[in-house]
Motif scaffolding. Structure first.
Motif, mmCIF file in Angstrom:
data_model
loop_
_atom_site.group_PDB
_atom_site.id
_atom_site.type_symbol
_atom_site.label_atom_id
_atom_site.label_comp_id
_atom_site.label_asym_id
_atom_site.label_seq_id
_atom_site.Cartn_x
_atom_site.Cartn_y
_atom_site.Cartn_z
ATOM 1 N N ALA A 1 -4.922 -10.244 3.090
ATOM 2 C CA ALA A 1 -5.779 -9.400 3.910
ATOM 3 C C ALA A 1 -5.388 -9.443 5.380
ATOM 4 O O ALA A 1 -6.145 -9.010 6.241
ATOM 5 C CB ALA A 1 -7.231 -9.846 3.764
ATOM 6 N N GLN A 2 -4.200 -9.929 5.663
ATOM 7 C CA GLN A 2 -3.732 -9.959 7.042
ATOM 8 C C GLN A 2 -3.287 -8.572 7.497
ATOM 9 O O GLN A 2 -3.325 -7.603 6.752
ATOM 10 C CB GLN A 2 -2.568 -10.955 7.176
ATOM 11 C CG GLN A 2 -2.931 -12.378 6.792
ATOM 12 C CD GLN A 2 -4.055 -12.929 7.627
ATOM 13 O OE1 GLN A 2 -4.065 -12.822 8.848
ATOM 14 N NE2 GLN A 2 -5.043 -13.511 6.964
ATOM 15 N N ARG A 3 -2.842 -8.497 8.739
ATOM 16 C CA ARG A 3 -2.426 -7.240 9.337
ATOM 17 C C ARG A 3 -1.374 -6.544 8.495
ATOM 18 O O ARG A 3 -0.444 -7.176 8.009
ATOM 19 C CB ARG A 3 -1.874 -7.527 10.720
ATOM 20 C CG ARG A 3 -1.236 -6.361 11.426
ATOM 21 C CD ARG A 3 -0.563 -6.857 12.680
ATOM 22 N NE ARG A 3 -1.478 -7.637 13.487
ATOM 23 C CZ ARG A 3 -1.112 -8.393 14.508
ATOM 24 N NH1 ARG A 3 0.175 -8.460 14.829
ATOM 25 N NH2 ARG A 3 -1.970 -9.063 15.215
ATOM 26 N N ALA A 4 -1.523 -5.241 8.358
ATOM 27 C CA ALA A 4 -0.553 -4.451 7.609
ATOM 28 C C ALA A 4 0.524 -3.923 8.537
ATOM 29 O O ALA A 4 0.268 -3.601 9.689
ATOM 30 C CB ALA A 4 -1.248 -3.293 6.901
ATOM 31 N N TYR B 1 0.844 -1.195 0.000
ATOM 32 C CA TYR B 1 0.000 0.000 0.000
ATOM 33 C C TYR B 1 0.880 1.246 0.000
ATOM 34 O O TYR B 1 1.902 1.288 0.681
ATOM 35 C CB TYR B 1 -0.868 0.074 1.261
ATOM 36 C CG TYR B 1 -1.644 -1.157 1.631
ATOM 37 C CD1 TYR B 1 -1.029 -2.230 2.262
ATOM 38 C CD2 TYR B 1 -3.008 -1.226 1.407
ATOM 39 C CE1 TYR B 1 -1.744 -3.349 2.632
ATOM 40 C CE2 TYR B 1 -3.744 -2.340 1.785
ATOM 41 C CZ TYR B 1 -3.100 -3.398 2.404
ATOM 42 O OH TYR B 1 -3.822 -4.506 2.771
#
Lengths: 114, 112
Positions: free
Chosen positions: B98-101, B33
């Motif tokens: 979609a796990q923790r960023a 991201y």
């Protein structure tokens, strides 16, 4: 050292139940405090922020958070959870509004069961 | 384990000049991201990559901003030409799906 601790890696609540996500910080001065939400596969969204004034702050989607200086805490609450609230929640602190030195907590994953 | 690494930490440029930011995500993280955080605001997503594919770039001002993630690892974000309003902190983050960023320390851009 400056840090943000979210003690709960994940939490499961029933739909309609109340929610409280914990956040504790270690900071040399009064920090600026934030809560963000990240839905699966999505980017971050700011829920609310505290800079000064009233220690109970209201945010979007029915969330609120309370700053307690004596406990170095900034817990996030919601009176009634909806299934769409299932997401990852990040607490963050910064020394100012500039954002450059924002420190994020590790996050708490919220699961909502029917 | 190394976290998300961004460089430079600071950048000051004159308006109309180009600038580029670099991000090295955590090894094995396929999602990357880029965020922009304006003064007093929360981070706003600019672009999200799944491997080398940009799957969400709806908030990226495409007239002057561009990004790439060659080989699905490192990424660069470029602004050309920069405007005064581009002054902000640019954050990179990575996750495994979609796990923790996990977030980098950011690059503070000042356009004068």
């Amino acid at each position: 050292a400056q840090s943000v601790t979210q003690p709960d890696i994940h939490i499961t609540v029933s739909e309609g139940a109340s929610l409280e996500l914990r956040c504790n910080y270690s900071y040399g001065a009064t920090p600026y405090l934030f809560w963000y939400v990240q839905s699966p596969g999505q980017g971050l969204q700011l829920l609310l922020k505290y800079f000064s004034g009233d220690t109970l702050v209201q945010g979007i989607k029915g969330f609120e958070a309370e700053f307690k200086r004596s406990q170095s805490s900034f817990n996030l609450r919601k009176p009634s959870v909806h299934w769409s609230d299932a997401a990852e929640y990040f607490c963050a602190v910064a020394p100012d509004t500039g954002g450059f030195k924002t420190i994020f907590g590790a996050g708490t994953r919220l699961f909502v069961k029917a | 384990e190394a976290g998300v690494v961004q460089s430079p930490r600071y950048k000051i440029i004159e308006k109309k000049q180009p600038v580029a930011f670099w991000c090295n995500p955590i090894s094995g993280h396929n999602t990357l991201y880029w965020y922009r955080q304006n003064l007093g605001q929360g981070p706003e997503l600019l672009i999200r990559y799944e491997n080398e594919e940009a799957v969400d770039d709806s908030q990226l001002p495409k007239d002057r901003f561009s990004a790439e993630r060659l080989k699905g690892v490192d990424s660069t974000l470029k602004i050309q030409p920069a405007e005064l309003g581009d002054s902000a902190v640019y954050l990179c983050a990575s996750s495994q799906g979609a796990q923790r960023a996990f977030f980098g320390q950011g690059t503070r851009l000042t356009v004068v």
